[in-house]
Design an enzyme around this catalytic site. Structure first.
Site, mmCIF file in Angstrom:
data_model
loop_
_atom_site.group_PDB
_atom_site.id
_atom_site.type_symbol
_atom_site.label_atom_id
_atom_site.label_comp_id
_atom_site.label_asym_id
_atom_site.label_seq_id
_atom_site.Cartn_x
_atom_site.Cartn_y
_atom_site.Cartn_z
ATOM 1 C CE LYS A 123 3.164 66.365 -2.665
ATOM 2 N NZ LYS A 123 3.605 68.397 -3.170
ATOM 3 C CB SER A 155 4.797 68.336 -6.059
ATOM 4 O OG SER A 155 5.130 68.874 -4.736
ATOM 5 C CB SER A 210 4.755 71.588 -4.364
ATOM 6 O OG SER A 210 5.721 72.001 -5.689
#
Length: 463
Positions: free
Chosen positions: A80, A155, A179
């Site tokens: 990420k 996210s 997320s």
């Protein structure tokens, strides 16, 4: 193997160690897949093909010498874009850091490399992971592989979209208010929010903040367990790191479901839930009952988590990003909310969170697991900033529609999303499985049993 990129990570590992495929072949297959589909999805925002092929060659050379580098030997992994990667651009989804290149790796990134993982690139995230819709001013919006007009969630939406589209078999994410779980639900993959400290992270300014945790994402629960072997375990740079190593996640996923006591809450205390999401969740409860588990409908009210989460999150944003100029509107709003937090507010948040912790400890004396919706809605249009109403009830801001996740975040408990069905329009729905604190492996075991009984996760997008 025309669909090499859609094998599970566990299957890929078996083929690699048996020398039936090479790590270079595996990296090349995923790089081809990224080239084929990512222009439509926008999941991998910084690609590292040279690094991936170099690491893959090193994995093959090691295996030729009889050396296995670790549980992720030769497997492609995406990080990420919140995770620092030495020498590789890390933007945090923010134009403030659009050209930022860190000097060091995060703990998780180091552990993946030490376990033999092959870094293939960075995945998209909203600015500083703010919100459950993956869009930012640096890279734009990530689209859902099951319907490109829909959100991939967030996210960690870049990670889950990449998994669903066959661009990587493993990806890491992080979870403060959902997320990991929300995008897993939206993209028909599996994601685990571990007990805080199970996967340690180092923070320079909020070392005792436990709402945000790193964790694994994959297409199957067995692959989550494989990933957890590599990334979990004690690290002294985190003051609350769990003192157990990752080997416990290699002890098997078998579970006697007939002995499981499962509480089913359709709304966690009156939350509005979309009708098709509610239907899939109810069907999942029925499936677990048919599998022999004792499933009981419970009237569970987690609404005390609302103030606790919002106060602590706002305080964290003011602490972490209050001095940064040029941030986007969501981050700026959270910072301003944090500046309003008083000592009395923090005291109330701590009292509420402590009360919930003790109440849920008593709850888990009677039940082994809690099941509930992951997200209150299926994937929404990607051009919308967030969900503005559910069942006619307005959502006052971009956070409110994700209460089903962020109320659970306050519990200091492991929680996962596992595929549990599709809407009539073919959009994925996930089931949230919550366990008692530190029972991460048990949560994975129930998710694995449900996954094997239903097979929803095997349905691929039509890219």
């Amino acid at each position: 193997m025309t669909d090499l990129h859609y094998l599970t990570a566990t299957e890929m590992s078996e083929l690699l160690l048996a020398k039936q495929i090479s790590a270079v072949e595996l990296a090349e297959a995923h790089l081809r897949r990224i080239e084929e589909v990512d222009g439509r999805v926008n999941a991998i925002v910084t690609l590292t093909p040279e690094r991936a092929l170099d690491q893959a060659r090193r994995a093959d050379e090691a295996l030729a010498r009889g050396e296995v580098l670790g549980p992720l030997h030769g497997l492609p992994v995406a990080h990420k874009d919140l995770a620092d990667t030495a020498g590789v651009r890390t933007t945090y989804g923010s134009r403030v850091f659009a050209d930022h290149v860190p000097d060091t790796d995060d703990i998780l990134v180091r552990r993946v490399r030490a376990a033999g993982g092959v870094m293939i690139g960075k995945t998209n995230t909203p600015e500083f992971g703010t919100g459950s819709h993956t869009v930012n001013e640096v890279f734009g919006v990530t689209r859902n592989p099951y319907d490109l007009s829909r959100s991939a969630g967030g996210s960690s939406g870049g990670a889950t979209a990449a998994l669903a589209a066959g661009m990587v078999p493993l990806a890491d994410g992080s979870d403060m208010g959902g997320s990991l779980r929300n995008p897993a639900s939206f993209c028909n993959v599996a994601g685990l929010r571990p007990t805080p400290g199970r996967v340690p992270a180092r923070s320079a300014h909020a070392a005792w903040f436990t709402l945000s945790v790193p964790g694994p994402l994959a297409r199957t629960v067995a692959d989550l367990a494989l990933f957890m072997r590599a990334i979990s375990g004690f690290d002294p740079s985190s003051p609350y790191a769990v003192r157990e190593d990752g080997d416990r996640f290699g002890t098997g996923l078998d579970l006697d479901v007939t002995r499981a006591r499962i509480a089913y809450s359709p709304d966690l205390g009156g939350l509005p839930v979309d009708a098709e999401t509610a239907r899939s969740t109810a069907e999942a409860a029925g499936t677990l009952s048919e599998m022999g588990a004792r499933v009981e409908l419970v009237d569970l009210d987690l609404s005390d988590a609302e103030d606790a989460f919002r106060i602590l999150r706002a305080w964290y944003y003011a602490l972490s990003y209050g001095d940064l100029p040029g941030v986007g509107p969501n981050v700026a709003w959270n910072v301003e909310e944090g500046r309003k937090v008083t000592g009395d507010d923090l005291a109330r948040a701590e009292r509420l969170r402590t009360g919930l912790f003790h109440r849920m400890n008593a709850f888990f004396d009677d039940y082994d697991f809690l099941i509930a919706p992951v997200s209150q809605v299926p994937p929404f249009p990607a051009d919308d900033p967030y969900v503005t109403e559910i069942n006619g009830r307005p959502m006052p801001d971009y956070l409110a529609w994700m209460r089903s996740c962020y109320w659970v975040s306050v519990l200091h408990a492991p929680a996962m999303s596992v595929p549990c069905g599709f809407t009539s329009g073919g959009l994925p729905v996930g089931l949230q499985i919550v366990g008692r604190p530190w029972a991460d492996l048990d949560v994975l075991r129930l998710g694995h049993a449900f996954e094997r009984a239903t097979g929803y996760g095997a349905r691929r997008p039509g890219l």
